[in-house]
Design a protein around this motif. Sequence first.
Motif, PDB file in Angstrom:
ATOM      1  N   ALA A 163      43.917  -8.037  66.855  1.00 20.05           N
ATOM      2  CA  ALA A 163      43.902  -8.977  65.736  1.00 20.05           C
ATOM      3  C   ALA A 163      43.019  -8.404  64.634  1.00 20.05           C
ATOM      4  O   ALA A 163      41.905  -7.993  64.896  1.00 20.05           O
ATOM      5  CB  ALA A 163      43.352 -10.326  66.198  1.00 20.05           C
ATOM      6  N   LYS A 164      43.535  -8.368  63.435  1.00 20.10           N
ATOM      7  CA  LYS A 164      42.819  -7.736  62.327  1.00 20.10           C
ATOM      8  C   LYS A 164      42.146  -8.766  61.452  1.00 20.10           C
ATOM      9  O   LYS A 164      42.787  -9.710  60.993  1.00 20.10           O
ATOM     10  CB  LYS A 164      43.788  -6.919  61.467  1.00 20.10           C
ATOM     11  N   TYR A 165      40.877  -8.558  61.194  1.00 20.36           N
ATOM     12  CA  TYR A 165      40.114  -9.418  60.287  1.00 20.36           C
ATOM     13  C   TYR A 165      39.776  -8.601  59.043  1.00 20.36           C
ATOM     14  O   TYR A 165      40.008  -7.398  58.994  1.00 20.36           O
ATOM     15  CB  TYR A 165      38.860  -9.927  60.982  1.00 20.36           C
ATOM     16  N   HIS A 173      37.229  -7.270  57.824  1.00 21.00           N
ATOM     17  CA  HIS A 173      36.399  -6.071  57.938  1.00 21.00           C
ATOM     18  C   HIS A 173      37.078  -4.980  58.768  1.00 21.00           C
ATOM     19  O   HIS A 173      36.497  -3.930  59.007  1.00 21.00           O
ATOM     20  CB  HIS A 173      35.056  -6.483  58.566  1.00 21.00           C
ATOM     21  N   ASP A 174      38.281  -5.224  59.218  1.00 15.90           N
ATOM     22  CA  ASP A 174      38.937  -4.287  60.118  1.00 15.90           C
ATOM     23  C   ASP A 174      39.866  -3.300  59.418  1.00 15.90           C
ATOM     24  O   ASP A 174      40.416  -2.414  60.051  1.00 15.90           O
ATOM     25  CB  ASP A 174      39.752  -5.053  61.165  1.00 15.90           C
ATOM     26  N   HIS A 191      40.448  -0.254  57.409  1.00 14.14           N
ATOM     27  CA  HIS A 191      39.673   0.897  56.959  1.00 14.14           C
ATOM     28  C   HIS A 191      40.572   2.017  56.460  1.00 14.14           C
ATOM     29  O   HIS A 191      40.171   3.163  56.436  1.00 14.14           O
ATOM     30  CB  HIS A 191      38.798   1.417  58.099  1.00 14.14           C
ATOM     31  N   PRO A 197      27.582   2.151  52.981  1.00 13.72           N
ATOM     32  CA  PRO A 197      26.652   1.038  53.164  1.00 13.72           C
ATOM     33  C   PRO A 197      25.207   1.523  53.278  1.00 13.72           C
ATOM     34  O   PRO A 197      24.282   0.878  52.778  1.00 13.72           O
ATOM     35  CB  PRO A 197      27.106   0.394  54.477  1.00 13.72           C
TER      36      PRO A 197
END
Lengths: 772, 151
Positions: A21-23, A25-26, A28, A103
């Motif tokens: 499952a992709k959220y 922040h996933d 990239h 970051p």
Amino acid sequence: MEVIGKSVIRKEALDKVTGRAKYTHDYHSIPMLSGQKVISPFGHAKIVNIDTTEASKVPGVRAILAGKQYPLTGEAIRDRPPIAFDKVRYHGETVALVVADSPVQAKKAANLIKVQYELLPVVNSPSQAFEKGAPLVHEHLGEYKKEFDSHPVPDTNIATHIKIRKGKMEKGWSESTSVVEASFSFSPSDHVAMETRCATAEILPDGNIIITTSSQAPFMVKRLIADYFDEDMGKIIVHTPLVGGAYGGKAAVQLEILAYLASKAVGGKPVEILNTREEDILTSPCHIGLDAKIKFGADSSGKIKAAEIRFLWDGGAYSDKAIDLTRAGAVDCTGPYHIENVWCDSYCMYTNHPYAAPFRGFSHSELSFAIERTLDLLAQKLKLDPLKLRYLNAIKPGNTTPTRVRLNKSNVGNLQKCIERVRELMKWDQGPIEEINERISKVKGVACSWKTSTIDPNAPSGVILTFNRDGSINLLSGVIEIGTGTKTVLAQILAERLQMDVDKIYVRMEVDTQTTPEHWKTVASRGTFMGGRALLEAADDVIRQLKDIAATVLRAPREDLEVANSRVFLRDDPKIGLPFKDICYGYQYPNGNSIGGQIIGKGNYILRHLTHLDPETGAGKPGPEWTVAAYGVEIEFDKRDFTYRLLKACTVVDIGRVLNEKAALGQVMGAMSMGLAFAGRETFYFDEQGRVMNPQLRTYRPLRYGENPEYLVEFVETPQIDGPYGARGVGEHGLMGMPAALGNALSTAAGVSLHNLPLIPELIWKAKEAQK
Amino acid sequence: MKSHTITLSINGENRSVMVRSADTLLYVLRGKLGLTGAKPGCLNGDCGACTVNVEGWPMKSCLMLAVEADGKKVITIEGLENTPIQKAFVENFAFQCGYCTPGFIMNCHSLILKHPDADDHRIKEWLESNICRCTGYAEIESALKSVLRKK
């Protein structure tokens, strides 16, 4: 009923248990710049100087946003600079934003930014904010742009004031033989969604603004960014994949604005802004706090004759959604009871606290704590069984709400039935206290609640259905999958309406504001109701189109046709018919001639008959229906050290109609767990500078495995006639009575009236000491 | 800061990866290996959303440096395939938003392997290290016990 009521396995289940499952922040696939915030360490301070010299020397730094005046933002009042300008108004407020290649670089630079502050006097509670001569959080309140139904009072800390004036108070008090009055107070707290908020933005050369965000309101992101920054609405495309918990906290628009500004500052390159847990708690909007004063009068039979209520909501530094929370608290201010004479003043107060977002229940768990504790005090005074007092005054069809909506059998559930089920499930008639030994007792408390959803009167929901060539269907709805399983329920509703296999319905989980029809916001337990109604219209549109083509091919009138099992057939001779796959992209005759064409179903829903509230009396229709519920909590209480354990928690809610049993039970139990955590342990501890002392999950402790009670959940089913298959909103309701039921149990257990949250042993000890 | 090339055994495959000394295992799994099943929730060891399995034991990958995992056997949620606990989570509706789910499953999976006869006390001891904000834990309890009981 083949599907409705069944525990259909959720459509996204496998993705979620396989880590696929992709959220937000996933994703990239493209290298993103990182935006890191510098946040205010103080509650209220003037910004004297910001020195970015050292920070800008860090390799990889591409931009620093600070000390510049951007357009003001805010939903109901434009009072919030996206990045603090001139002064900071809460601990955690964004003061600067560094954009760098990674970051690590961005964080390193952020740490090197030197901000010089001059401390200002802090407004540390809504009651203090209300005092004459209190320091002002906003000196120029009168100059802000605002919505017409926000009522800020310049030169005060009042962001809005909602009045309810119903009946005649003098008459109510003169009919009352018993009067109780009490005050309640609790600080803001947090939603603690496990996924911290995250937003990315990229501005393409053609001006398209691509935003991906963990939001409950991507369509609102689109509207607000267009509005705040004068961008073309169609150029803003907001994507929202699965959201890792929201509970109202992700209905506010905040990081999206920072990501947009950051991307703009680096020539449109993609920038990601991900909250740390500490920023998610401090910087992003929180769960509202409240100071409440309640006065109830009742006659000798226990009938409540008058209610005078004052809410001072802790809206925090910026009003944003707190204005609506203040209104929602006013419209249901009495709790689910029939009271002829009601006077309520609901104020949204500015303070130097983190500002408020909606929180599951939208003011109702908060007001219920005050109302339901007062009801127990009234029962005590009247020497009446508290559950009986609630039964006696329970709201019913024919009664009017505080805003004078006359209720009927459809728009309000059956509260008395809920109360009676709680009486049995909690074994209430065995008495509230069971002494185990000198030190330990088992004690019960009860409460009730109700809620309507005061959303925008013109809030839309739309659904599009398309076919695949094998006759299966794609379902597109703007409802966000925030964990509630609503999109699975929508598939069930469609399967039921078309009498087809639910496995042949494909649900698009991701929403993007360009290709998905709008669902206003995934909030307020509106997904199933509004999305469901739109879906039913779309399903009927599909049925109509299927029958049109089939009628021609089968040479039969439409009226003779039925739809089931992915076929259109003759009602009287089902063998004569056509499968969806032969007509959903048009029908082709043997010679090649074709008719019909691709079937696309569409449906929409807009709430009907809602009105704005009269500013002087509050009269008006704020929402379509009221869901009601009754609750019980049983604890094991230690009289020596005032610690306690949660044994049982019970909710009986009138859900109208159960559409997916396990999903509904999960919603209610999860909400109860959250309500008990809010009641028993969760709060922000502020110091005298308005700083939050516990912005971490080890000092701010949600409920953990094994600390939960045994859950007793039951449903009453009084259909809401205009709801899909009679269903009512239910996502929030398990939460709403928990703080009050726990407060009532503990007050009984400790023999002292408790007026604050969270209900920790120290609070009980202090109340006991004060009683001495 | 110094970089190192390390070899991780991830889900049965050896993966060579360049890391900084300060990189956490979570950061490397997600950012360098594309294994986004482990979720950041607090980066502080408080929430358990990033739980993976290292040498048979559940480990919060935000609390372990990638260099510490050099040469160790790491299993992430992506390495589980049709395990009984995944099936049990589906059937028991033991997730809602799903964000804490990979961490919970990795923790449960490790518990089942280490203590197939775990009692309530031990289950609590293990699972209280993870936070689920959507469910009330009842469904997670049912899911785990449905697998433990079968053992």
